[in-house]
Design an enzyme around this catalytic site. Structure first.
Site, PDB file in Angstrom:
ATOM      1  N   GLU A  84      10.095  71.027  40.045  1.00  0.00           N
ATOM      2  CA  GLU A  84       9.773  71.921  38.815  1.00  0.00           C
ATOM      3  C   GLU A  84       8.388  71.812  38.479  1.00  0.00           C
ATOM      4  O   GLU A  84       7.561  70.780  38.866  1.00  0.00           O
ATOM      5  CB  GLU A  84      10.411  71.103  37.536  1.00  0.00           C
ATOM      6  CG  GLU A  84      12.096  71.264  37.592  1.00  0.00           C
ATOM      7  CD  GLU A  84      12.598  70.777  36.430  1.00  0.00           C
ATOM      8  OE1 GLU A  84      13.694  71.404  36.318  1.00  0.00           O
ATOM      9  OE2 GLU A  84      12.197  69.794  35.871  1.00  0.00           O
ATOM     10  N   CYS A 123       1.196  72.332  35.436  1.00  0.00           N
ATOM     11  CA  CYS A 123       1.850  70.838  35.794  1.00  0.00           C
ATOM     12  C   CYS A 123       2.493  71.009  37.063  1.00  0.00           C
ATOM     13  O   CYS A 123       3.451  71.728  37.003  1.00  0.00           O
ATOM     14  CB  CYS A 123       2.635  70.406  34.840  1.00  0.00           C
ATOM     15  SG  CYS A 123       3.204  68.559  35.001  1.00  0.00           S
ATOM     16  N   CYS A 148      11.295  60.631  43.177  1.00  0.00           N
ATOM     17  CA  CYS A 148       9.870  59.510  43.161  1.00  0.00           C
ATOM     18  C   CYS A 148      10.513  58.160  43.644  1.00  0.00           C
ATOM     19  O   CYS A 148      11.530  57.618  43.060  1.00  0.00           O
ATOM     20  CB  CYS A 148       9.326  59.645  41.865  1.00  0.00           C
ATOM     21  SG  CYS A 148       7.675  58.535  41.826  1.00  0.00           S
ATOM     22  N   CYS A 164       9.937  54.294  37.827  1.00  0.00           N
ATOM     23  CA  CYS A 164       9.831  53.802  36.465  1.00  0.00           C
ATOM     24  C   CYS A 164      10.954  53.898  35.352  1.00  0.00           C
ATOM     25  O   CYS A 164      11.759  54.777  35.600  1.00  0.00           O
ATOM     26  CB  CYS A 164       8.558  54.473  35.908  1.00  0.00           C
ATOM     27  SG  CYS A 164       7.070  54.340  36.790  1.00  0.00           S
ATOM     28  N   CYS A 188      11.634  57.054  33.230  1.00  0.00           N
ATOM     29  CA  CYS A 188      11.308  58.448  33.761  1.00  0.00           C
ATOM     30  C   CYS A 188      12.614  59.034  34.505  1.00  0.00           C
ATOM     31  O   CYS A 188      13.161  58.345  35.223  1.00  0.00           O
ATOM     32  CB  CYS A 188      10.024  58.488  34.790  1.00  0.00           C
ATOM     33  SG  CYS A 188       9.638  59.850  35.749  1.00  0.00           S
ATOM     34  N   CYS A 208       7.266  65.993  29.654  1.00  0.00           N
ATOM     35  CA  CYS A 208       6.950  64.810  30.661  1.00  0.00           C
ATOM     36  C   CYS A 208       8.211  63.920  30.828  1.00  0.00           C
ATOM     37  O   CYS A 208       8.868  63.382  30.129  1.00  0.00           O
ATOM     38  CB  CYS A 208       5.868  63.882  29.997  1.00  0.00           C
ATOM     39  SG  CYS A 208       4.478  64.470  29.814  1.00  0.00           S
TER      40      CYS A 208
HETATM   41  N1  SAH Z   1       3.954  59.799  39.133  1.00  0.00           N
HETATM   42  C1  SAH Z   1       2.809  60.019  38.422  1.00  0.00           C
HETATM   43  C2  SAH Z   1       2.633  61.326  37.644  1.00  0.00           C
HETATM   44  C3  SAH Z   1       3.888  62.182  37.200  1.00  0.00           C
HETATM   45  S1  SAH Z   1       4.423  61.517  35.644  1.00  0.00           S
HETATM   46  C4  SAH Z   1       2.518  59.054  37.088  1.00  0.00           C
HETATM   47  O1  SAH Z   1       3.574  58.429  36.962  1.00  0.00           O
HETATM   48  O2  SAH Z   1       1.493  59.118  36.645  1.00  0.00           O
HETATM   49  C5  SAH Z   1       3.536  62.222  34.642  1.00  0.00           C
HETATM   50  C6  SAH Z   1       3.320  61.060  33.233  1.00  0.00           C
HETATM   51  O3  SAH Z   1       4.702  61.352  32.412  1.00  0.00           O
HETATM   52  C7  SAH Z   1       3.134  59.798  33.563  1.00  0.00           C
HETATM   53  O4  SAH Z   1       2.070  59.557  32.783  1.00  0.00           O
HETATM   54  C8  SAH Z   1       4.425  59.146  33.187  1.00  0.00           C
HETATM   55  O5  SAH Z   1       4.341  57.827  33.001  1.00  0.00           O
HETATM   56  C9  SAH Z   1       5.078  60.229  32.040  1.00  0.00           C
HETATM   57  N2  SAH Z   1       6.440  60.026  31.805  1.00  0.00           N
HETATM   58  C10 SAH Z   1       7.391  59.955  32.724  1.00  0.00           C
HETATM   59  N3  SAH Z   1       8.463  59.984  32.225  1.00  0.00           N
HETATM   60  C11 SAH Z   1       8.445  60.183  30.772  1.00  0.00           C
HETATM   61  C12 SAH Z   1       9.138  60.217  29.775  1.00  0.00           C
HETATM   62  N4  SAH Z   1      10.722  60.154  29.751  1.00  0.00           N
HETATM   63  N5  SAH Z   1       8.750  60.402  28.477  1.00  0.00           N
HETATM   64  C13 SAH Z   1       7.223  60.484  28.242  1.00  0.00           C
HETATM   65  N6  SAH Z   1       6.293  60.357  29.356  1.00  0.00           N
HETATM   66  C14 SAH Z   1       7.122  60.301  30.577  1.00  0.00           C
HETATM   67 FE1  SF4 Z   2       7.396  58.259  39.760  1.00  0.00          FE
HETATM   68 FE2  SF4 Z   2       8.260  59.048  37.259  1.00  0.00          FE
HETATM   69 FE3  SF4 Z   2       6.852  56.635  37.617  1.00  0.00          FE
HETATM   70 FE4  SF4 Z   2       5.556  58.692  37.805  1.00  0.00          FE
HETATM   71  S1  SF4 Z   2       6.605  58.099  36.012  1.00  0.00           S
HETATM   72  S2  SF4 Z   2       5.517  57.331  39.261  1.00  0.00           S
HETATM   73  S3  SF4 Z   2       7.119  60.299  38.562  1.00  0.00           S
HETATM   74  S4  SF4 Z   2       8.963  57.120  38.528  1.00  0.00           S
END
Ligand code: SAH
Ligand code: SF4
Length: 379
Positions: free
Chosen positions: A91, A104, A111, A115, A118, A343
């Site tokens: 996306e 974005c 990934c 996390c 996420c 995000c």
């Molecule tokens: N992998 C990279 C970039 C993609 S995620 C990273 O982790 O930085 C982009 C941002 O969205 C990151 O700061 C991540 O922590 C945040 N993010 C991921 N899942 C989220 C969620 N469910 N709610 C709010 N922010 C989220």
């Molecule tokens: Fe991967 Fe999501 Fe963690 Fe970013 S926030 S590193 S996209 S798992």
């Protein structure tokens, strides 16, 4: 197999053109046709000789990603879902603002970092995107919107790119680097280094590489003030703990186009959002002496996470602790959440596209377009 010209930065395209017996200035012309004018068809490249156009058409292509769907949010945010083959989709989100347009961009299908908060992380890792697949997102969004908005040839739609879509960009460094170079190249998108941001969960060795190779703006997803909690939320912390991460950030600042690192902090109800966590964060930043700004992201919930968004009051109280300590802190405005473009919500729909189509059809969406024609110059 035809070479995809979106896979090349200018040096790469020059080398390829030279292998066909063409000089560098031809590569520059070609590069400008592709990235500045959005050409997808060699026949439209009117200042190239017919014989060269035929040679190019025989050896190469400008390969867009098929669009599975386009959703327009009430606030103007647009989310595209692109097919990258093998059942995977990524996306891309366009966020128009008064004075600029932000895109974005995704770097991987899925990934591997995993996390807790996420949805991409929950989906697991499928594969790295190629340079061409990363750039195809920008190429498509810029030229599609340029055409739609009826802009003049010199005007640009997107002047800000954030690598904050699906995936961990620094775990796909080989493909990322040429893509960044094309974003910055004056013969292509000509974006300022300050306006191209790589967001990372903390792949320390690659932060160091980026500093040397192509220092763009850096955002670091911190989410916790100590290793115990960060190990749980951002598993890569077990490999690269906070002190190592912050040391890499300090080094990065020597080369960075901005004099601060942007730290992102996702606000999770009862997990990392108390005043004590905020105080611990202040102490951490004082101890490690990293010039920083904080961006607090209200958590965008999805069912499998089992987590909840912090109440607004708690987010504000957290911000106040940081602000009172002299740390510039913003609370991210959630854009496009009516279309799941916020995000961490990206690609919740990848697994079952048929189902996704049905669900999306019930919302306010622009018709789902299969295989949209490239936005290139009209023949
Ligand atoms: N992998 C990279 C970039 C993609 S995620 C990273 O982790 O930085 C982009 C941002 O969205 C990151 O700061 C991540 O922590 C945040 N993010 C991921 N899942 C989220 C969620 N469910 N709610 C709010 N922010 C989220
Ligand atoms: Fe991967 Fe999501 Fe963690 Fe970013 S926030 S590193 S996209 S798992």
């Amino acid at each position: 197999m035809a070479v995809n010209l979106l896979d090349f930065d200018l040096d790469g395209l020059t080398a390829w053109c030279e292998s066909l017996g063409e000089k560098r200035f031809r590569a520059v012309q070609l590069f400008r046709w592709i990235h500045q004018k959005g050409a997808a068809d060699f026949d439209t490249m009117s200042d190239l000789a017919k014989s060269l156009r035929a040679k190019l058409a025989g050896a190469a292509e400008i390969k867009a990603l098929p669009v599975i769907s386009e959703h327009v949010s009430g606030d103007g945010t647009i989310k595209w879902l692109f097919d990258v083959g093998g059942g995977d989709a990524v996306e891309t989100v366009y966020i128009p603002e008064d004075d600029r347009g932000t895109l974005c961009v995704s770097s991987q299908a899925g990934c591997a970092v995993g996390c807790r908060f996420c949805s991409t992380g929950h989906q697991g890792f499928s594969r790295n995107l190629s340079t061409g697949e990363i750039l195809a997102q920008l190429w498509f969004a810029e030229h599609r919107q340029h055409k739609r908005q009826g802009l003049a040839p010199t005007e640009r739609v997107i002047d800000n790119v954030v690598m904050m879509g699906m995936g961990e960009p620094l775990q796909n460094y080989a493909a990322l680097l040429p893509a960044l170079r094309v974003m910055l190249d004056d013969h292509a998108y000509g974006l300022s280094r300050r306006r191209v941001t790589v967001s990372t969960s903390g792949v320390v060795p690659m932060i160091e590489r980026l500093r040397v190779d192509c220092p763009v703006a850096l955002a670091v997803s911190l989410h916790a003030p100590d290793d115990g909690l960060r190990d749980e939320l951002v598993p890569i912390n077990r490999k690269y703990p906070i002190t190592e991460l912050l040391a890499a950030c300090r080094d990065y600042l020597d080369a960075a186009p901005r004099d601060f690192i942007m730290f992102e902090y996702c606000m999770l109800d009862g997990v990392n959002d108390t005043p004590d966590h905020a105080q611990a964060l202040v102490q951490l930043m004082r101890r490690e002496r990293v010039s920083c700004k904080f961006n607090l992201i209200p958590f965008n919930p999805f069912p499998a996470s089992g987590l909840k968004r912090s109440p607004n009051e708690r987010v504000k109280a957290f911000a106040k602790v940081l602000l009172d300590a002299g740390i510039v802190t913003t609370i991210r405005k959630t854009r496009g959440d009516d279309i799941d473009a916020a995000c961490g919500q990206l690609a919740g729909e990848v697994q079952d596209r048929t189902n996704a189509r049905e669900r999306l059809a019930s919302r306010r969406v622009v018709p789902i377009v299969a295989a949209v024609a490239p936005p290139g110059v009209a023949p």
